[in-house]
Design a protein around this motif. Structure first.
Motif, mmCIF file in Angstrom:
data_model
loop_
_atom_site.group_PDB
_atom_site.id
_atom_site.type_symbol
_atom_site.label_atom_id
_atom_site.label_comp_id
_atom_site.label_asym_id
_atom_site.label_seq_id
_atom_site.Cartn_x
_atom_site.Cartn_y
_atom_site.Cartn_z
ATOM 1 N N THR A 118 -9.078 -9.716 -3.591
ATOM 2 C CA THR A 118 -9.811 -8.498 -3.192
ATOM 3 C C THR A 118 -11.302 -8.791 -3.014
ATOM 4 O O THR A 118 -12.004 -8.029 -2.372
ATOM 5 N N PRO B 134 -12.211 -8.371 1.306
ATOM 6 C CA PRO B 134 -11.095 -9.316 1.467
ATOM 7 C C PRO B 134 -11.141 -10.034 2.807
ATOM 8 O O PRO B 134 -11.631 -9.486 3.799
ATOM 9 N N THR B 135 -10.616 -11.273 2.813
ATOM 10 C CA THR B 135 -10.582 -12.049 4.057
ATOM 11 C C THR B 135 -9.149 -12.172 4.590
ATOM 12 O O THR B 135 -8.905 -12.931 5.519
ATOM 13 N N GLU C 293 -6.600 -7.156 1.296
ATOM 14 C CA GLU C 293 -6.950 -5.798 1.753
ATOM 15 C C GLU C 293 -5.926 -4.783 1.238
ATOM 16 O O GLU C 293 -6.290 -3.696 0.780
ATOM 17 N N SER C 294 -4.644 -5.151 1.304
ATOM 18 C CA SER C 294 -3.607 -4.212 0.841
ATOM 19 C C SER C 294 -3.789 -3.912 -0.648
ATOM 20 O O SER C 294 -3.593 -2.770 -1.087
ATOM 21 N N THR D 78 0.829 -1.206 0.000
ATOM 22 C CA THR D 78 0.000 0.000 0.000
ATOM 23 C C THR D 78 0.864 1.257 0.000
ATOM 24 O O THR D 78 0.663 2.165 -0.814
ATOM 25 N N PRO E 30 -5.098 -9.798 4.959
ATOM 26 C CA PRO E 30 -4.413 -8.508 4.776
ATOM 27 C C PRO E 30 -3.809 -8.338 3.381
ATOM 28 O O PRO E 30 -3.760 -7.220 2.860
ATOM 29 N N MET F 79 -6.887 -1.680 -1.141
ATOM 30 C CA MET F 79 -6.524 -0.295 -0.811
ATOM 31 C C MET F 79 -5.765 0.345 -1.977
ATOM 32 O O MET F 79 -5.982 1.515 -2.306
ATOM 33 N N GLN G 102 -16.285 -6.306 -2.925
ATOM 34 C CA GLN G 102 -14.883 -6.617 -2.598
ATOM 35 C C GLN G 102 -14.715 -6.543 -1.090
ATOM 36 O O GLN G 102 -14.666 -5.456 -0.511
#
Ligand code: NAD
Ligand code: UDP
Length: 335
Positions: free
Chosen positions: A121, A138-139, A144-145, A95, A141, A148, A136
């Motif tokens: 995502t 996410p499950t 998620e990154s 990120t 990190p 983002m 979207q």
């Protein structure tokens, strides 16, 4: 002649993109810090800059030297279980790396970016096949990154007019057909290279993670896309932006699902090896089934993947493996 800058161009997918761009007559520069990539994977015709995307002084230097028409951004960490244990490592590299890159792009008036996004995502899908417009959530990190990063690009587009194409990959596999470049990760976590390590006698057996999923044979179902087909979509996406089209997102997959057991059988057929395997517990964070709706990329980008058969995909990975039993045989940091 203007240049395509490939960030993460020494990695598995990035090195295939560099190679394909050069094959198609583009001028290419590469940025990579070699944290998971390999210098030897980078086509000799590309100019190579060793450094970190988050290092703005370094990155500004590269943008000063090169006349860049567009960026392909592959540089990231991408191991899901590691991201569960070390989430901040992922937000920092992935990120923060995106923020740094967009700042430098904006400063140098570079307005096009093709981005490696992921099926991760979406998280656990509500419906199969997964469409670009699906939620979207996410499950992990890692996913998620990457989500983002997609969102950051959207706002950089609003504010600075930096146009982006987010390409959400499903399971990328295989290698260039002549076996000169391929997948060499340390540690290896992906299914096909692990199966081929067993076939080559480097590993005793395959552990199949989970046999009690609600799928045809109880094992996870995934959608495999050949790496050279995948990178071709990036070149089409760059040309799409150059033609003046707006930012967008596309799934890249085959629209066909194969279970882990089916993949094992296909690899047995391709290699002619027995490939011992055992059932093992589920791996944390694995969705049951991931299949892409990828008609949008076919329609809008005119993407025409050449591989429509997993045995042919596995054959290209096996060819790379047999020609390069020790991978790139270098000593990158992760080894
Ligand atoms: P990879 O690890 O082989 O390649 C990533 C490259 O980026 C490496 O060469 C690494 O050294 C470099 N890098 C990482 N952080 C960097 C930084 N801060 N500065 C400079 N260089 C840096 O991974 P890959 O399998 O080729 O994946 C490429 C991209 O595709 C990743 O962004 C990943 O999230 C995405 N992706 C991959 C898959 C897959 O199936 N392999 C699926 C979905 C998405
Ligand atoms: N898998 C497995 N054994 C392994 C590695 C992977 O059973 O040693 C399974 C994994 O649980 C998933 C599928 O193979 O169901 C694809 O995993 P991979 O890590 O290649 O890609 P992902 O789908 O996680 O992006």
């Amino acid at each position: 002649m203007m240049t395509v800058l490939v960030l993460g161009g020494a990695g598995y997918i990035g090195s295939h993109a560099v190679d394909r761009l050069i094959q198609k007559g583009y001028d290419v520069a590469v940025v990579d810090n070699l944290v998971t990539g390999h210098r030897a994977a980078v086509n000799d015709k590309a100019r190579f800059y060793e450094g970190d995307v988050r290092d703005q002084k370094f990155l500004n230097g590269v943008f000063d030297k090169e006349d860049i028409e567009g960026v392909m951004h592959f540089a990231a960490f991408s191991i899901v279980p590691e991201s569960m244990e070390k989430p901040l490592k992922y937000f920092d590299n992935n990120t923060t790396g995106m923020v740094s890159l967009l700042e430098v792009m904006n400063k140098h008036n570079v307005k096009r970016i093709i981005f490696s996004s992921t099926a991760a995502t979406y998280g656990e899908p509500k419906q199969i096949p997964i469409k670009e417009t699906d939620p979207q959530i996410p499950t992990n990190p890692y996913g998620e990154s990457k989500l983002m990063m997609e969102k950051i690009m959207r706002w950089a587009d609003e504010a600075y007019g930096i146009k982006f194409i987010a390409l959400r990959y499903f399971n990328v596999a295989g290698a260039k057909e002549d076996g000169s470049i391929g997948e060499d990760h340390h540690p290896e976590t992906h299914l096909i290279p692990i199966i081929l390590q067993v076939a080559a006698g480097e590993r005793k057996e395959l552990s199949i993670f989970g046999g009690d999923y609600p799928t045809k044979d109880g094992t996870n179902v995934r959608d495999y896309v050949q790496v050279v087909d995948l990178v071709d979509a990036h070149i089409l996406a760059l040309e799409y932006l150059k033609a003046g089209h707006d930012s967008d997102a596309f799934n890249l997959g085959s629209s066909t699902g194969f279970s882990n057991k089916e993949m094992l059988e296909a690899a047995r057929k391709v290699t002619g090896k027995e490939i011992p395997a055992k059932m093992a517990p589920r791996r944390a964070g694995d969705p049951s089934t991931l299949i892409a709706a990828s008609d949008k990329a076919r329609k809008v980008l005119n993407w025409q993947p050449q591989f429509d058969n997993v045995e042919d995909i596995i054959r290209t990975a096996w060819n790379w493996k047999q020609k390069n039993p020790a991978g790139y045989d270098d000593q990158n940091e992760a080894k």
